[in-house]
Design an enzyme around this catalytic site. Structure first.
Site, short mmCIF file in Angstrom:
data_model
loop_
_atom_site.label_atom_id
_atom_site.label_comp_id
_atom_site.label_asym_id
_atom_site.label_seq_id
_atom_site.Cartn_x
_atom_site.Cartn_y
_atom_site.Cartn_z
N ASP A 1 0.87 -1.18 0.00
CA ASP A 1 0.00 0.00 0.00
C ASP A 1 0.90 1.23 0.00
OD1 ASP A 1 -1.70 -2.16 0.67
OD2 ASP A 1 -3.02 -0.87 1.85
N LYS B 1 -6.65 3.31 -3.36
CA LYS B 1 -7.00 3.34 -1.94
C LYS B 1 -7.24 4.78 -1.53
CE LYS B 1 -5.06 2.15 2.63
NZ LYS B 1 -3.93 1.51 3.32
N LYS C 1 -9.93 0.16 -2.50
CA LYS C 1 -9.86 -0.08 -1.06
C LYS C 1 -10.28 1.20 -0.36
CE LYS C 1 -6.71 -1.16 2.78
NZ LYS C 1 -5.38 -1.67 3.17
#
Length: 216
Positions: free
Chosen positions: A89, A151, A180
């Site tokens: 991430d 994300k 996400k």
């Protein structure tokens, strides 16, 4: 719905201790979360604690500001993969985005994806600091950089995921990649709404409370 299989059980606080990471992993085993999300220094520990569990390890890179050099991010990403991370991430360079250095943003994403290969790359665009137009541009750059997820947030900014942002991002990525949602997801009703909107993964430190909560 197996809501636990959408959850990245997360502990990214600067004060997180090895004991707390071990507890995070034990909770992930107990509740069968999809993954744990940890800082890079704890990847090896999480790997050991989750051995033979099938639970993935997501590691953050360039966290939480995204403002370090691309070389530094690449080095961290390599370290994470070498020590057992299944997913990365990463945080984009928001200053580059706002100064319209779109090529630099996309190239950084592409370089990190190349380093980690087939593993999932989730790209944090930190929506709370962006205009609607910047969110659209950032989402497209994530697609063009060949990442796997957009994300929304680090959870350390001035705000987290919103339903409006998910709708906006969906309109840009057109199901080419996944989403996400993270930041501020604290109850089952909100989590289910995000899933119903097409979100594939939820980043939250409230996973246990969400799973234990009776259906709304």
């Amino acid at each position: 719905m197996q809501i636990e299989r959408y959850i990245d059980h997360t502990l990214l606080k600067p004060t997180a201790t090895p004991r707390a990471i071990k507890q995070l992993c034990a909770e992930a085993r107990e509740f069968n979360f999809y993954a744990v999300c940890v800082n890079s220094c704890y990847v090896a520990l999480a790997k050991e604690e989750l051995k033979d569990s099938g639970i993935k390890i997501a590691a953050v890179v360039g966290f939480p500001l995204g403002a370090m050099s691309t070389d530094a991010k690449l080095c961290e990403a390599k370290y994470c993969i070498e020590h057992g991370a299944d997913e990365i991430d990463m945080v984009i360079n928001l200053g580059w985005l706002k100064f319209e250095e779109y090529g630099l943003v996309k190239d950084e994403i592409a370089k990190i994806k190349q380093v980690i290969g087939s593993r999932n790359l989730k790209v944090i665009i930190e929506t709370c600091y962006l205009t609607a137009e910047e969110k659209k541009i950032a989402s497209m750059l994530v697609v063009e950089g060949k990442a796997d997820f957009v994300k929304t947030s680090t959870g350390f900014g001035s705000g987290g995921a919103t339903f409006e942002d998910i709708e906006l991002i969906q309109g840009i990525i057109q199901n080419k990649i996944q989403i996400k949602a993270s930041g501020g997801i604290k109850d089952k009703k909100i989590a289910i709404r995000y899933i119903d909107m097409g979100v594939s993964r939820l980043g939250t430190s409230s996973g246990i409370e969400i799973v234990k909560e009776t259906n709304p």
